[in-house]
Design a protein around this motif. Sequence first.
Motif: not given
Length: 232
Positions: A48-49, A53-58, A118-125, A149-155
Amino acid sequence: MELILEGIAKAVALLTSLDREVMAITWLSLKVSGSATLISLLLGISGGTALALSDFRGKRLLVSLVNTGMALPPVVVGLFVSIFFWRNGPLGFAEILYTPVAMIIAQAIIATPIVMGITVASIQNLPPNLRLQILALGATRGQMVWLLVREARLPLLAGVMAGFGGVISEVGASIMVGGNIKGYTRVLTTATVMETGRGNFDVAIALSLILLLLCFAINYLLTRIQQRERPR
């Protein structure tokens, strides 16, 4: 109402007497679901992380697939795991069908999309510029990922609770790949289904209450950790 009261009394009796079979079923439930949750955390948080953090087509399509996987029906997972590990299946040589290992695999497949979504949403938030600020301070990419990841530890802790809750209460895949074998693959959910089918509602209610108490205890512990970490 009388039946429910009998079930509660039966649950108290089973717990206070430390019934050997009930304790074994409870321990197996914890072991299987706990192992599956740990596997899902390794796969889900890392995957999820990386996805966030990646940016690609699709990417949007892949995130949509992950989010769809969060509602993956357990019986569908059980069906395909059974097919793959059937004696004539692609992985039949492993001979793990109707074992706790097969149950762990099935439950890990169920929990991983939940944790990953949930990880994707947490990191992107997180604030968009946070990543650049960390790198500007001289951190390596690995250190940057760890700090995010530490910053997003609560979600992410909410993801742990959701993943564990999704598998400890699951029954369809566990029966299909585990077989509900007494003393070997019988867990609280499958035992509850079996006792209900037999008409032993007092035992079924007792097992259900034990399952609820177990879920509450685990989630209470994780919630205490989450709330203690919450910024004031």
